[in-house]
Design an enzyme around this catalytic site. Structure first.
Site, PDB file in Angstrom:
ATOM      1  N   SER A  29       1.298  19.726   2.091  1.00  0.00           N
ATOM      2  CA  SER A  29       2.167  18.905   3.206  1.00  0.00           C
ATOM      3  C   SER A  29       3.566  18.746   2.491  1.00  0.00           C
ATOM      4  CB  SER A  29       1.476  17.539   3.442  1.00  0.00           C
ATOM      5  OG  SER A  29       0.166  17.787   4.204  1.00  0.00           O
ATOM      6  N   LEU A  62       5.134   1.027 -15.876  1.00  0.00           N
ATOM      7  CA  LEU A  62       4.969   2.004 -14.959  1.00  0.00           C
ATOM      8  C   LEU A  62       5.894   2.315 -14.127  1.00  0.00           C
ATOM      9  CD1 LEU A  62       2.397   3.688 -13.393  1.00  0.00           C
ATOM     10  CD2 LEU A  62       2.552   1.803 -11.766  1.00  0.00           C
ATOM     11  N   HIS A  74      -0.818   0.989   8.311  1.00  0.00           N
ATOM     12  CA  HIS A  74       0.175   1.107   7.262  1.00  0.00           C
ATOM     13  C   HIS A  74       0.293  -0.082   6.589  1.00  0.00           C
ATOM     14  CE1 HIS A  74       1.266   4.844   9.004  1.00  0.00           C
ATOM     15  NE2 HIS A  74       1.661   4.628  10.060  1.00  0.00           N
ATOM     16  N   ASP A  99      -3.136   9.283   2.457  1.00  0.00           N
ATOM     17  CA  ASP A  99      -3.170  10.084   3.987  1.00  0.00           C
ATOM     18  C   ASP A  99      -4.289   9.148   4.471  1.00  0.00           C
ATOM     19  OD1 ASP A  99      -3.169  11.177   6.248  1.00  0.00           O
ATOM     20  OD2 ASP A  99      -3.876  13.092   5.547  1.00  0.00           O
TER      21      ASP A  99
END
Ligand code: FPP
Length: 246
Positions: free
Chosen positions: A198, A137, A43, A26
């Protein structure tokens, strides 16, 4: 006290590295506003930061990283911002997939892909297939994801299998979630200071440790990640039991 015992006492506890970290990324918009830049620049900076955090997680021995990139609610943002985020997803697959693959990253997706264009769906599915055997990962991208929607979907699919109600357990629900087969997140990090879940991994996060930092996502660096892990290491996880039972 012997010198050895003394030294042992002064050794810091080794860090407990979470197996699975979830991140609510966020603050891209506020990061951009603070620099008088458009939201899309935030972004983009957030996406670059994700590359750094993927590498740091892999390096620290985290096995699974789930990032909240686009929620079911984000469709309500201005059309230009939604399109900008979709462009970022496409850009990441077109330009970064080869690198992620070479780094041993296995891509996964949680959410509903069908809302994306056929072209983008094919790209995402291709990326998942290409990287499916990578082990360094697991990068689990929550895109068009909502925790409530995930539970609704699971219930629908459970009902459609015809399982009788008394056979349904927590493990049954786990098996029908988008995250089937993955362990629950040990640590969920939220950047930019908001104290909200959220709609992110609301089932899986039942016993996750939460860590909130005021830092905006594009500025959340490796040192901050290590701090979050150090705080996690100090937490006593009791999963509802009494202190002497764990
Ligand atoms: C929240 O910040 C961030 C988002 C809604 C988008 C996060 C997406 C990325 C970082 C791109 C990741 C890309 C891939 C392919 C995984 P905000 O816009 O709500 O910030 P604000 O609250 O400060 O306005």
């Amino acid at each position: 006290m012997s010198q050895l015992a003394d030294r042992e006492q002064s050794q810091p506890e080794p860090l407990k590295i979470p197996v699975h970290i979830g991140i609510i990324m966020d603050g891209n918009g506020r990061w951009a506003r603070a620099r008088r830049l458009p939201r899309q620049a935030g972004h983009r900076a957030g996406t670059e930061n994700l590359r750094r955090i993927i590498e740091a997680c892999a390096d620290l021995g985290v096995r699974i990283l789930t990032v909240y990139a686009f929620s079911t609610e984000n469709w309500g943002r201005p059309e230009s911002e939604v399109q900008g985020l979709l462009n970022i997803l496409e850009h990441v697959i077109d330009r970064e997939l080869a690198d992620l693959h070479a780094q041993g990253v296995q891509l996964r997706h949680i959410g509903v892909l069908e809302a994306l264009s056929d072209n983008l769906q094919n790209k995402v599915r291709g990326a998942i297939e290409l990287t499916q055997s990578n082990q360094r990962l697991v990068l689990n991208i929550a895109w068009n994801y909502g925790g409530r929607q995930e539970i609704v979907e699971a219930v629908r699919r459970i009902v459609s299998t015809g399982i009788s109600p008394d056979e349904i357990t927590e493990a049954t629900i786990d098996r029908f979630l988008f995250t089937a087969g993955l362990p629950d997140p040990d640590l969920i990090i939220r950047t930019s200071g908001e104290m909200r879940v959220s709609n992110f991994m609301i089932w899986q996060g039942a016993y996750s440790e939460y860590y909130v930092t005021p830092t905006f996502w594009p500025s959340f660096n490796r040192a901050e990640l290590e701090k979050a892990i150090a705080v996690f290491s100090q937490r006593e996880r009791r999963f509802g039991l009494a202190p002497d039972q764990t």
